[in-house]
Scaffold this motif. Structure first.
Motif, PDB file in Angstrom:
ATOM      1  N   GLY A 227      -8.858  39.922 -12.056  1.00  0.00           N
ATOM      2  CA  GLY A 227      -8.940  38.269 -12.133  1.00  0.00           C
ATOM      3  C   GLY A 227     -10.301  37.826 -11.442  1.00  0.00           C
ATOM      4  O   GLY A 227     -10.966  36.721 -12.179  1.00  0.00           O
ATOM      5  N   ARG A 228     -10.872  38.460 -10.594  1.00  0.00           N
ATOM      6  CA  ARG A 228     -12.091  38.151 -10.064  1.00  0.00           C
ATOM      7  C   ARG A 228     -13.424  38.473 -11.041  1.00  0.00           C
ATOM      8  O   ARG A 228     -14.109  37.617 -11.208  1.00  0.00           O
ATOM      9  CB  ARG A 228     -12.258  39.117  -8.765  1.00  0.00           C
ATOM     10  N   ARG A 229     -12.896  39.403 -12.001  1.00  0.00           N
ATOM     11  CA  ARG A 229     -14.142  39.718 -12.951  1.00  0.00           C
ATOM     12  C   ARG A 229     -14.189  38.733 -13.629  1.00  0.00           C
ATOM     13  O   ARG A 229     -15.116  38.111 -14.369  1.00  0.00           O
ATOM     14  CB  ARG A 229     -13.806  41.082 -13.475  1.00  0.00           C
ATOM     15  N   ARG A 230     -12.995  38.170 -14.385  1.00  0.00           N
ATOM     16  CA  ARG A 230     -12.843  37.211 -15.361  1.00  0.00           C
ATOM     17  C   ARG A 230     -13.360  35.965 -14.767  1.00  0.00           C
ATOM     18  O   ARG A 230     -14.053  35.053 -15.457  1.00  0.00           O
ATOM     19  CB  ARG A 230     -11.366  37.094 -15.937  1.00  0.00           C
ATOM     20  N   TYR A 231     -12.856  35.751 -13.542  1.00  0.00           N
ATOM     21  CA  TYR A 231     -13.388  34.493 -12.803  1.00  0.00           C
ATOM     22  C   TYR A 231     -15.028  34.352 -12.928  1.00  0.00           C
ATOM     23  O   TYR A 231     -15.661  33.220 -13.079  1.00  0.00           O
ATOM     24  CB  TYR A 231     -12.756  34.330 -11.600  1.00  0.00           C
ATOM     25  N   ALA A 239     -17.746  28.170 -18.374  1.00  0.00           N
ATOM     26  CA  ALA A 239     -16.908  28.308 -19.700  1.00  0.00           C
ATOM     27  C   ALA A 239     -15.636  27.677 -19.384  1.00  0.00           C
ATOM     28  O   ALA A 239     -15.328  27.548 -18.410  1.00  0.00           O
ATOM     29  CB  ALA A 239     -16.623  29.544 -20.136  1.00  0.00           C
ATOM     30  N   PRO A 240     -14.915  26.751 -20.312  1.00  0.00           N
ATOM     31  CA  PRO A 240     -13.636  26.045 -20.372  1.00  0.00           C
ATOM     32  C   PRO A 240     -12.673  27.570 -19.886  1.00  0.00           C
ATOM     33  O   PRO A 240     -12.831  28.594 -20.349  1.00  0.00           O
ATOM     34  CB  PRO A 240     -13.310  25.864 -21.608  1.00  0.00           C
ATOM     35  N   ALA A 241     -11.828  27.082 -19.043  1.00  0.00           N
ATOM     36  CA  ALA A 241     -10.913  28.292 -18.608  1.00  0.00           C
ATOM     37  C   ALA A 241      -9.905  28.899 -19.778  1.00  0.00           C
ATOM     38  O   ALA A 241      -9.624  27.894 -20.737  1.00  0.00           O
ATOM     39  CB  ALA A 241      -9.832  27.689 -17.514  1.00  0.00           C
ATOM     40  N   PRO A 242      -9.804  30.139 -19.849  1.00  0.00           N
ATOM     41  CA  PRO A 242      -9.216  30.774 -20.861  1.00  0.00           C
ATOM     42  C   PRO A 242      -7.730  30.319 -20.773  1.00  0.00           C
ATOM     43  O   PRO A 242      -7.199  29.864 -19.803  1.00  0.00           O
ATOM     44  CB  PRO A 242      -9.443  32.101 -20.709  1.00  0.00           C
ATOM     45  N   PRO A 243      -6.900  30.371 -21.887  1.00  0.00           N
ATOM     46  CA  PRO A 243      -5.474  30.044 -22.088  1.00  0.00           C
ATOM     47  C   PRO A 243      -4.920  30.846 -20.622  1.00  0.00           C
ATOM     48  O   PRO A 243      -4.923  32.058 -20.650  1.00  0.00           O
ATOM     49  CB  PRO A 243      -4.723  30.386 -23.353  1.00  0.00           C
ATOM     50  N   GLY A 244      -3.934  30.148 -19.958  1.00  0.00           N
ATOM     51  CA  GLY A 244      -3.192  30.680 -18.693  1.00  0.00           C
ATOM     52  C   GLY A 244      -3.904  30.908 -17.490  1.00  0.00           C
ATOM     53  O   GLY A 244      -3.358  31.336 -16.696  1.00  0.00           O
ATOM     54  N   ALA A 245      -5.465  30.616 -17.673  1.00  0.00           N
ATOM     55  CA  ALA A 245      -6.120  30.671 -16.359  1.00  0.00           C
ATOM     56  C   ALA A 245      -5.543  29.628 -15.452  1.00  0.00           C
ATOM     57  O   ALA A 245      -5.394  28.107 -15.878  1.00  0.00           O
ATOM     58  CB  ALA A 245      -7.602  30.616 -16.642  1.00  0.00           C
TER      59      ALA A 245
END
Length: 293
Positions: A227-231, A239-245
């Protein structure tokens, strides 16, 4: 009421459940929510086959009225053949007529569960707190019943095996477990010690895992590596938050970046500047959160 039929599982109503918790905090205040730190005790709603049916039901109803701080409310409990587990006539009071399904004449151990939901209806009626549709309103009632300390009875009434099933309420067993876990994390209690149903314990553990997951989402410092890496990727590209973020980014008038995310306790959305390690206080429930933005 599932009586021998299929029982829905999973978390199909989770967003409505979270909205119900937020609405409860907005209507009551954190201080009032914390006055419900003591759950309904099993001994106070115990009901054995030798008890008089009507006198016992009235006794349990009085206990639920006491738990929900409705001293001027009087419940008159009756039984009749019906599809649902119970029904309450919501009037101006102080008397409220509650009908219980005839099934409870021989399943007296679950009368407390049925009355918990109906007294919560009265409580919400007095608060003038409701959701737009009937289905959403029933989910609100189940959520409030559970979050304020009486809903463990509803989960404990869930039993299922290869030949039969029983479930009360509109939440799935796992959703009841989720709300119970939210309450347990707030008040540092273990509701599972009250369960007599092994299926209730299993549902609670699944709900607890989901509730803990809420506290391990970025930008909270308890977030996992993935989650930290994606964030970090989303923050770098704004970027817009990915679906489900659970989070989203936005720009301040000064040009700075901020991140918005839900409070893991009350699900009110919190906005903080993106500037590394910060402590954020939820403006609704007051919880202080450690964040790495």
């Amino acid at each position: 009421m599932a009586n021998g039929g299929p029982v829905e599982h999973g978390f199909p109503h989770l967003e409505t459940v979270r909205a119900a918790i937020t609405a409860l905090y907005r209507r009551l205040s954190p201080t009032t929510v914390r006055t419900f730190a003591t759950s309904v005790a099993p001994a106070d709603v115990a009901f054995c086959d030798t008890d008089d049916l009507h006198l016992g039901a009235q006794r349990v109803a009085r206990e639920m009225v006491r738990h929900f701080r409705l001293p001027d409310a009087r419940l008159i409990v009756g039984f009749r053949e019906m599809t649902h587990a119970a029904n309450v006539e919501l009037t101006a009071g102080p008397e409220y007529f509650v009908e219980l399904n005839d099934r409870f004449r021989t399943h007296r151990e679950d009368i407390g569960a049925a009355l918990a939901h109906e007294v919560a209806h009265v409580y919400l009626h007095r608060l003038d707190l409701a959701f737009p549709t009937t289905a959403e309103n029933e989910i609100l009632t189940d959520t409030v019943t559970t979050y304020l300390g009486a809903g463990w009875l509803l989960l404990d009434a869930y039993r299922e095996d290869s030949l039969s099933s029983q479930k009360l309420g509109y939440l799935t067993p796992e959703e009841f477990g989720y709300v119970l876990a939210k309450r347990a994390l707030l008040f540092d209690e273990d509701p599972s010690i009250r369960f007599t149903s092994p299926q209730a314990y299993t549902a609670y553990t699944k709900g607890l895992a989901r509730a803990r997951h809420d506290s391990r989402q970025p930008p909270l410092t308890g977030a996992g590596w993935t989650g930290r890496r994606r964030y970090a990727h989303d923050r770098r590209h704004a970027a817009p938050a990915p679906p489900g973020a659970p989070y989203s980014f936005g720009s301040d008038p000064s040009g700075g970046l901020h991140v918005t995310f839900p409070c893991p306790t009350c699900h009110q959305r919190i906005r903080v500047p993106v500037r590394g390690r910060v402590r954020a206080r939820c403006g609704l429930c007051g919880v202080v959160l450690e964040c790495d933005t």
